[in-house]
Scaffold this motif. Structure first.
Motif, PDB file in Angstrom:
ATOM      1  N   GLU A 244       1.240  -1.734  -0.137  1.00 49.42           N
ATOM      2  CA  GLU A 244       0.165   0.099   0.377  1.00 49.42           C
ATOM      3  C   GLU A 244       0.835   1.038   0.107  1.00 49.42           C
ATOM      4  O   GLU A 244      -0.101   2.314  -0.709  1.00 49.42           O
ATOM      5  CB  GLU A 244      -1.364  -0.113   1.262  1.00 49.42           C
ATOM      6  CG  GLU A 244      -2.009  -1.225   1.498  1.00 49.42           C
ATOM      7  CD  GLU A 244      -3.120  -0.753   0.119  1.00 49.42           C
ATOM      8  OE1 GLU A 244      -3.119  -0.208  -0.528  1.00 49.42           O
ATOM      9  OE2 GLU A 244      -3.312  -1.929  -0.405  1.00 49.42           O
ATOM     10  N   GLU A 245       1.907   1.133   1.087  1.00 51.97           N
ATOM     11  CA  GLU A 245       3.339   2.914   0.802  1.00 51.97           C
ATOM     12  C   GLU A 245       3.190   2.365  -0.774  1.00 51.97           C
ATOM     13  O   GLU A 245       3.074   3.636  -0.996  1.00 51.97           O
ATOM     14  CB  GLU A 245       4.084   2.454   1.476  1.00 51.97           C
ATOM     15  CG  GLU A 245       5.477   3.209   1.456  1.00 51.97           C
ATOM     16  CD  GLU A 245       6.913   2.620   2.607  1.00 51.97           C
ATOM     17  OE1 GLU A 245       7.082   3.060   2.074  1.00 51.97           O
ATOM     18  OE2 GLU A 245       6.338   1.678   3.012  1.00 51.97           O
ATOM     19  N   ILE A 246       3.801   1.868  -1.771  1.00 52.58           N
ATOM     20  CA  ILE A 246       4.518   1.739  -3.106  1.00 52.58           C
ATOM     21  C   ILE A 246       3.372   2.436  -3.324  1.00 52.58           C
ATOM     22  O   ILE A 246       3.392   2.972  -4.427  1.00 52.58           O
ATOM     23  CB  ILE A 246       5.067   0.631  -3.251  1.00 52.58           C
ATOM     24  CG1 ILE A 246       6.078  -0.031  -2.064  1.00 52.58           C
ATOM     25  CG2 ILE A 246       4.822   0.818  -4.506  1.00 52.58           C
ATOM     26  CD1 ILE A 246       7.218   1.219  -2.778  1.00 52.58           C
ATOM     27  N   LYS A 247       2.391   1.798  -3.957  1.00 50.42           N
ATOM     28  CA  LYS A 247       1.419   2.042  -4.217  1.00 50.42           C
ATOM     29  C   LYS A 247       0.560   3.239  -4.111  1.00 50.42           C
ATOM     30  O   LYS A 247       0.730   3.860  -5.036  1.00 50.42           O
ATOM     31  CB  LYS A 247      -0.471   1.125  -4.346  1.00 50.42           C
ATOM     32  CG  LYS A 247      -0.258  -0.549  -4.962  1.00 50.42           C
ATOM     33  CD  LYS A 247      -1.485  -0.578  -4.417  1.00 50.42           C
ATOM     34  CE  LYS A 247      -1.889  -2.068  -5.259  1.00 50.42           C
ATOM     35  NZ  LYS A 247      -2.978  -3.005  -4.502  1.00 50.42           N
ATOM     36  N   ALA A 248       1.033   4.207  -3.146  1.00 53.38           N
ATOM     37  CA  ALA A 248       0.828   5.655  -2.512  1.00 53.38           C
ATOM     38  C   ALA A 248       1.898   6.595  -2.613  1.00 53.38           C
ATOM     39  O   ALA A 248       1.442   7.982  -3.917  1.00 53.38           O
ATOM     40  CB  ALA A 248       0.516   5.630  -0.826  1.00 53.38           C
ATOM     41  N   LEU A 249       2.838   5.857  -3.234  1.00 59.03           N
ATOM     42  CA  LEU A 249       3.917   6.633  -3.773  1.00 59.03           C
ATOM     43  C   LEU A 249       3.667   6.486  -4.953  1.00 59.03           C
ATOM     44  O   LEU A 249       3.944   7.766  -5.766  1.00 59.03           O
ATOM     45  CB  LEU A 249       5.799   6.331  -3.328  1.00 59.03           C
ATOM     46  CG  LEU A 249       6.063   6.724  -1.749  1.00 59.03           C
ATOM     47  CD1 LEU A 249       7.548   5.637  -1.591  1.00 59.03           C
ATOM     48  CD2 LEU A 249       5.988   7.610  -1.750  1.00 59.03           C
ATOM     49  N   ALA A 250       3.610   5.784  -5.696  1.00 63.20           N
ATOM     50  CA  ALA A 250       3.418   5.628  -7.135  1.00 63.20           C
ATOM     51  C   ALA A 250       1.758   6.535  -7.843  1.00 63.20           C
ATOM     52  O   ALA A 250       2.728   6.591  -9.376  1.00 63.20           O
ATOM     53  CB  ALA A 250       3.257   4.136  -7.818  1.00 63.20           C
ATOM     54  N   ALA A 251       0.816   6.384  -7.158  1.00 63.81           N
ATOM     55  CA  ALA A 251       0.416   7.393  -7.547  1.00 63.81           C
ATOM     56  C   ALA A 251       0.020   8.679  -7.260  1.00 63.81           C
ATOM     57  O   ALA A 251      -0.367   9.281  -8.153  1.00 63.81           O
ATOM     58  CB  ALA A 251      -0.870   6.997  -6.618  1.00 63.81           C
ATOM     59  N   LYS A 252       1.405   9.413  -6.620  1.00 68.03           N
ATOM     60  CA  LYS A 252       1.972  10.816  -7.079  1.00 68.03           C
ATOM     61  C   LYS A 252       2.597  10.653  -8.386  1.00 68.03           C
ATOM     62  O   LYS A 252       3.231  11.911  -8.393  1.00 68.03           O
ATOM     63  CB  LYS A 252       2.869  10.989  -5.911  1.00 68.03           C
ATOM     64  CG  LYS A 252       2.206  10.556  -4.324  1.00 68.03           C
ATOM     65  CD  LYS A 252       3.223  11.118  -3.726  1.00 68.03           C
ATOM     66  CE  LYS A 252       2.650  11.574  -2.218  1.00 68.03           C
ATOM     67  NZ  LYS A 252       2.974  11.158  -0.714  1.00 68.03           N
ATOM     68  N   ASP A 253       3.143  10.075  -9.005  1.00 67.49           N
ATOM     69  CA  ASP A 253       4.212  10.262 -10.291  1.00 67.49           C
ATOM     70  C   ASP A 253       3.475   9.530 -11.736  1.00 67.49           C
ATOM     71  O   ASP A 253       3.513   7.822 -11.779  1.00 67.49           O
ATOM     72  CB  ASP A 253       5.519   9.536  -9.823  1.00 67.49           C
ATOM     73  CG  ASP A 253       6.159   9.819 -10.918  1.00 67.49           C
ATOM     74  OD1 ASP A 253       5.697  10.503 -12.320  1.00 67.49           O
ATOM     75  OD2 ASP A 253       7.715  10.377 -10.404  1.00 67.49           O
TER      76      ASP A 253
END
Length: 371
Positions: A244-253
């Protein structure tokens, strides 16, 4: 073979190694049984076959024995390993080959009943961030059992070999993983699915777990002005919060593409057409993905942990482990210097395929079985 989640699959490096060994042993006339963990998504009648005159399910001539276990991520490996070992005690085997530290917990049981036990330590699993205190203690106990009770211990890196000698006084056999030269293919499915045309993306390919360091790569990539995409290929493995942390970071770019697990032609294409492959891990045993990506002729940017550097030598650029600023600087340099990237690409495939050979791995493994 005990220790894999399921074979054949690409769930992790253990699964790939077990299947490579099993199929090559089969070709040499050995009978091999692989003990898979139960997975509700696997339909036995669809994935495996019956062989007339033989009991059980088979895949490509290798018997697949499915072992029930719990859904609990902390206990399922322990329960599986225990039940698989008990079942194997009555299988008439000449050798029981345990893979990874956790399943090695059960070696004393098999040794008590006179079985020949081989342990392959794929890495120091207790170091991996996804495990809590209980799981880490069990993994350390499995490691100790391998050192004290296994007839022979195989390790995949010189670093782990030194560790076993220093901590337990145990001599081990260094047998690295193998690799075979793949067939490169042009982009087709990855263009249709993800809009990738080749040489226009940075790729990382692994399970999405904390020790793989994907968050370092996302942070570093975010600060770089480039039209290239960042492709994160892989799925979670007992690390839902990190996913979930990685998905959240990916969603910003908007340049980041997450593919989940990929297979077959899509996997072949995505490995064949990357500009750079990046392995930013904090902990590795011996990365099968790294071997595969070099075999495809990729420029592979890796963290400077011993297990990675031992593989790539001077045939790939490195950055300081867990140092996002250094990772960003090296990425920026490689993006600005395509001739340097091309130099690494030209060298990587021939180098890695000549250094690591599955046939040699199997020969050395058989010799250890027979010692």
């Amino acid at each position: 073979m005990i220790g894999q989640k399921r074979v054949p699959s690409r769930d992790g490096g253990v699964e790939i190694v077990v299947w490579e060994l099993a199929t090559r042993l089969r070709d040499l006339g050995y009978e091999v049984d692989c003990y898979n963990r139960y997975n509700k998504s696997v339909k036995l009648a669809e994935e495996y076959e019956k062989i007339p005159g033989k009991r059980g399910w088979y895949k490509d001539g290798i018997r697949i024995i499915t072992v029930p276990t719990l859904k609990n991520g902390k206990l399922n490996a322990v329960i599986y390993s225990f039940l698989a070992t008990i079942r194997a005690l009555f299988g008439g085997y000449d050798v029981i080959h345990f893979h990874a530290e956790g399943p090695c917990l059960m070696i004393p049981i098999a040794k008590f009943l006179g079985k020949r036990c081989i342990a392959t330590i794929h890495g120091l699993d207790w170091q991996r961030a996804k495990w809590g205190n209980f799981a880490s203690r069990m993994l350390k106990k499995g490691e100790k059992n391998a050192a004290l009770y296994a007839d022979e211990v195989i390790v995949l890196s010189k670093n782990v070999q030194d560790y076993f000698k220093e901590k337990y006084g145990r001599d081990t056999h260094f047998i690295p993983n193998g690799i075979s030269a793949p067939q490169k293919v042009g982009p087709k499915e990855i263009t249709e699915k993800y809009g990738l045309k080749g040489d226009d993306y940075i790729l990382t390919l692994s399970r999405i777990v904390p020790e793989k360091g994907i968050h370092y790569l996302l942070h570093a990539f975010r600060n770089i002005d480039t039209d290239k995409k960042l492709v994160i290929a892989g799925g979670a493995s007992n690390a839902a919060e990190y996913m979930e942390e990685i998905k959240a970071l990916a969603a910003k770019d908007t340049r980041v593409i997450m593919t989940d697990f990929i297979h077959d032609r899509t996997l072949q294409e995505i490995c064949s057409n990357a500009y750079i492959y990046c392995l930013p891990s904090d902990v590795e045993g011996m990365s099968i993905s790294l071997l595969e990506m070099m075999s495809y002729g990729n420029c592979c940017l890796v963290s400077d942990i011993e297990e990675n550097v031992e593989v790539v030598e001077d045939k790939a650029p490195t950055f300081k482990k867990s140092d996002e600023d250094n990772l960003e600087n090296v990425l920026r340099y490689l993006l600005d210097n395509p001739k340097e990237v091309e130099k690494y690409k030209k060298e990587s495939s021939d180098y890695i395929c000549s250094k690591y050979n599955w046939e040699l791995v199997v020969d050395e493994t058989i010799a250890i079985y027979k010692r």
